[in-house]
Write an enzyme that holds these catalytic residues in place. Sequence first.
Site: not given
Ligand code: ADP
Length: 503
Positions: A181, A256, A290, A390
């Site tokens: 995903k 990570e 990061c 961050e």
């Molecule tokens: P950012 O805030 O930098 O966009 P995220 O950590 O929210 O980073 O996003 C990293 C990945 O995790 C993306 O692919 C995002 O769609 C996914 N993501 C966000 N929320 C969830 C969730 N609740 N469960 C699984 N994946 C998630």
Amino acid sequence: MAKAAVKIQTYKNFIGGRWVKPANGQMMDNLNPANTREVVGRFPASTAADVDAAISAAQEALPRWKAVPAPKRAEILYRAGEILMQRKEKFAQDMTREMGKVLKEARGDVQEAIDMTFYTAGEGRRLHGYTTPSEMPNKFAMCVRQPIGLCSLITPWNFPMAIPSWKMMPALICGNTLVIKPAEDTPLSTINLVKVLEEAGLPPGVVNIVCGTGPEAGAPLTSHDAVRLVSFTGSTATGTAVAETAARAGKICSLEMGGKNVIMIMEDADLDLAAEGAIWGAFGTSGQRCTASSRLVVHKKVYKKFVEKLTERAKTLRVGNGLDEKIDVGPVINQKAVDKILGYILVGKHEAKLHLGGTQLASGNHKHGFFIEPTIFTDVKPNARIAQEEIFGPVVSVIPCGGLDEAIEIGNSVKYGLSSSIYTADVNRAFHAMERMHTGIFYVNSATIGAEVHLPFGGTKATGNGHREGAMISSLDIFSEWKSIYVDYSGKLQKAQIDDVQV
Ligand code: ADP
């Protein structure tokens, strides 16, 4: 004359070897962060139904893929590496359009995927286990790696091809099947990578991609019964939630997450080199790595001179659309990022001295993008929020220090532990710092960024949960499980720990 409407390209999910629309037909637009009037493409806004279909396909493909000899799996990766090389420029252009990083960095991102693909393909003829003596006579002992099973991969937008490749290639060479995903802001680069694997001959169902938001398409991947492993890269907040769900569902989970990386600049450092490194580390990828060098801890004796050199260089940076080769700093990813970064700049103005930048660029060529000036705060206290949290943008904090011990203490004072570095001409100090910095990555006379695929990548403390990607040994430990095998050829019952073997 009416202007012809620009046709927006639509993309699909890849499930069971077919490109398919999302079950509910919903799509979402992917905008160019340098020019939001440009729609890069229209991508599936998938839901749990699509995730279920992808997981079923991956489940069905697993027994066959597991049974393919690893050197044969590797042949597909070699072919994928060749195709990636041929398409490097096109993929880099796509990446700059959807993610914003300047072209030469986007080429680097694709190159990292190429490196990872070839590097992992070589592992097809290794995947070493080992033999070891048994404590009983006429008994043979060995251990081998076996596939984990079905893997869920959830990836961020800042390295939209490199990070997926770090997870996909080791997962594949070990004999796993997977569903990936990608981040909602950068699905195209990951789709490009998946198409390459399809073209290279990967059997249907081995790799599946489901595009969509985190809550709708990501979350179901972390809890589905058939998933054995969740591998996540992204923010600490999301990663923690993912880990909680995965733990409750009894899954292996590798994370990570964030960083607040430090460059320590000693009084004997080559200041020109240090300033050049700091500019690259802090403002490369608009600070959205990061491993970004977001803190510069500088010895008081050279503080003023270093800040002058840093400022001089920062002033020359051209901010704009990364497709223009003359641009040094691209946009940040989206409006949410702009708001977050500007929020931190406001906080910084109360905590320290705003030395350079600090504003959003929103007129002329910058009008339709998410541009923020390279920003330098000076006289920052080590415990200030801008020095602890961050920011993930082109903002750097310069912190004065009195010597190496203090620099190390400041360096280690954050909750993260990804990367750190020192600039010094003294090898003894370099080794002291190397030993005492509690980070997963350390550099001498170089910034905190620039990881290579064949070394372990990851961090201590809140950066991760103890795993390392990249280097083959550590990533195989994520994507395979050990099986210990005992073969007793004595023809009698032998009891370990109980039988007294005569010497
Ligand atoms: P950012 O805030 O930098 O966009 P995220 O950590 O929210 O980073 O996003 C990293 C990945 O995790 C993306 O692919 C995002 O769609 C996914 N993501 C966000 N929320 C969830 C969730 N609740 N469960 C699984 N994946 C998630």
